[in-house]
Write an enzyme that holds these catalytic residues in place. Structure first.
Site, short mmCIF file in Angstrom:
data_model
loop_
_atom_site.label_atom_id
_atom_site.label_comp_id
_atom_site.label_asym_id
_atom_site.label_seq_id
_atom_site.Cartn_x
_atom_site.Cartn_y
_atom_site.Cartn_z
N ILE A 193 -34.44 -36.63 -11.84
CA ILE A 193 -34.35 -36.03 -10.60
C ILE A 193 -33.22 -35.09 -10.31
O ILE A 193 -32.93 -34.39 -9.48
CB ILE A 193 -34.50 -36.84 -9.37
CG1 ILE A 193 -33.68 -38.21 -9.58
CG2 ILE A 193 -36.04 -37.33 -9.09
CD1 ILE A 193 -33.64 -38.99 -8.27
N GLY A 252 -25.55 -34.22 -12.94
CA GLY A 252 -24.38 -34.11 -12.32
C GLY A 252 -23.25 -34.10 -13.36
O GLY A 252 -23.46 -33.68 -14.38
N ASP A 302 -14.96 -35.51 -3.13
CA ASP A 302 -15.98 -34.43 -3.76
C ASP A 302 -16.88 -34.28 -2.92
O ASP A 302 -18.22 -34.35 -3.34
CB ASP A 302 -16.26 -35.04 -5.03
CG ASP A 302 -16.87 -34.03 -5.87
OD1 ASP A 302 -16.70 -32.82 -5.60
OD2 ASP A 302 -17.63 -34.50 -6.93
#
Ligand code: ADP
Ligand code: MG
Length: 523
Positions: A231, A234, A353
């Protein structure tokens, strides 16, 4: 350390470690290149081995290796000797030639410099050449027999015993997230009371220290998950949708070289009292070691809407939905930033982040903050940030001006929170653009899409954000709509160049809570 076996073990581990740390080496490779039709000199590389040169007294042979005359020739062979071909540092069996054989062949192993096997070992002159009789097997004395045959065998036996002992010791050594090897679910003492649904699982994890499930339970859950589909991808690896007892979970899989990132993220998620409706719910961490490689899993709640980035890309949103997204995301950030005092307290944590790809949208249209891999905690007793870190982290596009130009004071934990607030202001801008009023909205865009390339460098960002002091444009239409006007004011107060002037996460959350109350009154 009093135990002699333990001392022997550590000594052997030290030797093994030295052996492991040996550097890569280039060697001349020349496999029978002085035979007719033999290959020319080339180069080979060995990561942790030796360069080797072999000299052999031989008979003249053709290119297939068949003897063609009794004429004596000297052959030289050069090659790499790889790690797997020898046994212990300095004791490579391939490098050992019996004294008795050294008139027929000799070997030299070296690792002091690249191509050190250009030097060839010498052959001992034949006895006939020395005026005597050539040596034969019958010349070997019983003492030499012991040295040549028995000693290497004894060495092999000792090394095998030590290796088996070391292996068993390693298997038993407790490691983070590595409870005893594969538990049979039914014989696991915890199983009787183990949760069977995610809901039970949360109640369970709240009941202890409030910092997550026992490691044994985490491992058992991880081993019961079936991976279904990818899904997301990163910074570190892949994120999968998995299935645990009929319920969806998300599994972030780190490659084994990212063990530190995996460990760090799991550690942060298990901070006491971190659990919050606007922070991604952590379920378990597990390291699956199959002997040759390790797969590192981080298991969390799964949200089919995916990230806020995906969500805003797919659709426009109503003002109510905009406020809901913004308010709940601010709630997540405020909880992270907040220090809770007391025995069951929580340290202040900065995310470092924040961006729309690291915020997830739950099924009820609220947000939760994810990807805590770069987060840092604050020890208020010592006033120290809990890990060594650099100001050059996170996603460049979302970096605060003080991170881009390196002026951030990293001794001061507050600085990290202020940098988070700047990034959050950019996320508010991304959300507000998709708010549709009277059918008017802006297309989805990343902040600074119009002034930097798609993968901006630090220099690109520094020029725009620090040099030109540019910030994302606020469309005129936002001034005519109350909720968008508040959003515009908030984001501007998040991205001041002067970090001390920025709003706090708590202030943002409260302002948005007020806006949410007003929206509720309208309905
Ligand atoms: P990385 O540390 O590699 O950036 P993230 O944790 O940010 O990994 O996840 C990468 C992407 O995977 C996210 O942007 C999101 O699209 C998706 N994702 C991550 N966790 C979940 C989850 N729990 N539910 C749904 N999608 C997720
Ligand atoms: Mg991420």
């Amino acid at each position: 350390m009093d135990n002699p076996m333990l001392r022997l073990f550590f000594f052997c581990m030290l030797i093994l470690c030295i052996w492991q740390c040996a550097e890569g080496l280039q060697c001349i490779e020349c496999q029978y290149c002085n035979r007719p039709g033999g290959a020319p000199n080339t180069t080979c590389y060995t990561a942790k081995g030796y360069c080797m040169s072999i000299i052999v007294r031989d008979k003249e042979k053709d290119k297939n290796g068949l003897r063609i005359s009794n004429k004596e020739v000297i052959r030289i062979n050069r090659q790499c000797l790889h790690k797997k071909e020898f046994i212990l540092e300095g004791r490579a069996l391939m490098c050992h030639v019996s004294e008795l054989m050294k008139d027929q062949q000799n070997v030299r192993c070296c690792k002091d410099q690249d191509f050190c096997n250009s030097v060839v070992p010498e052959l001992r002159p034949l006895k006939s050449e020395e005026g005597g009789k050539q040596s034969s097997g019958s010349d070997i004395s019983p003492m030499e027999m012991v040295v040549v045959i028995a000693l290497p065998i004894m060495a092999l036996v000792v090394i095998t015993i030590v290796a088996v002992y070391a292996y068993c010791y390693c298997r038993r050594r407790p490691r983070p997230y590595a409870p005893p090897p594969d538990q049979n679910v039914d014989t696991n003492p915890l199983m009787g009371s183990q949760p069977s649904s995610l809901k039970e699982l949360y109640d369970w994890s709240q009941s202890g220290s409030g910092s997550g499930l026992p490691l044994l339970v985490q491992r058992t859950i991880a081993r019961q998950i079936r991976l279904c589909e990818i899904i997301g991808k990163g910074r570190y690896g892949e994120v999968w949708r998995g299935n645990w007892r009929g319920e969806n979970v998300a599994v972030k899989i780190f490659p084994s070289r990212e063990e530190r990132s995996w460990y760090r993220e799991a550690e942060i998620y298990q901070t006491v009292m971190l659990r919050h409706e606007n922070i991604l719910g952590f379920i378990a961490a597990d390291n699956k070691d199959n002997g040759t490689w390790t797969q590192l899993w981080l298991i969390t709640d799964y949200y089919e809407n995916g990230s806020l980035f995906d969500y805003l890309n797919r659709q426009t949103i109503s003002p109510t939905s905009m406020i809901r997204l913004a308010h709940t995301a601010a709630g997540g950030m405020a909880h992270l930033h907040m220090e809770i005092l007391g025995a069951q307290g929580k340290p202040a944590i900065a995310h470092r982040d924040l961006k729309s790809k690291n915020i997830l949208v739950k099924n009820n249209g609220t947000c939760c903050i994810a990807d805590l891999g770069l987060a840092v905690g604050h020890n208020s007793k010592t006033d120290k940030v809990d890990i060594a870190n650099s100001n050059r982290v996170g996603t460049k596009r979302y970096m605060a001006p003080e991170c881009l130009d390196g002026s951030i004071n990293m001794e001061h934990f507050e600085s990290f929170k202020r940098a988070d607030v700047y990034s959050f202001g950019l996320v508010l801008w991304e959300i507000a653009r998709r708010c549709s009023v009277g059918g008017i909205f802006e297309e989805f865009q990343l902040p600074y899409y119009d002034v930097v390339p798609s993968d901006p460098s630090l220099e690109d960002m520094r020029k725009i954000v620090c040099g030109d002091k540019q910030r994302p444009a606020i469309p005129n239409r936002w001034q005519n709509i109350e909720s968008l006007r508040v959003m515009a004011r908030l984001m501007k107060e998040c991205w001041y160049s002067n970090s001390a002037a920025r709003l706090t996460a708590l202030r943002i959350r409260k302002t948005l809570a007020g806006l949410a109350d007003q929206e509720d009154l309208k309905i």
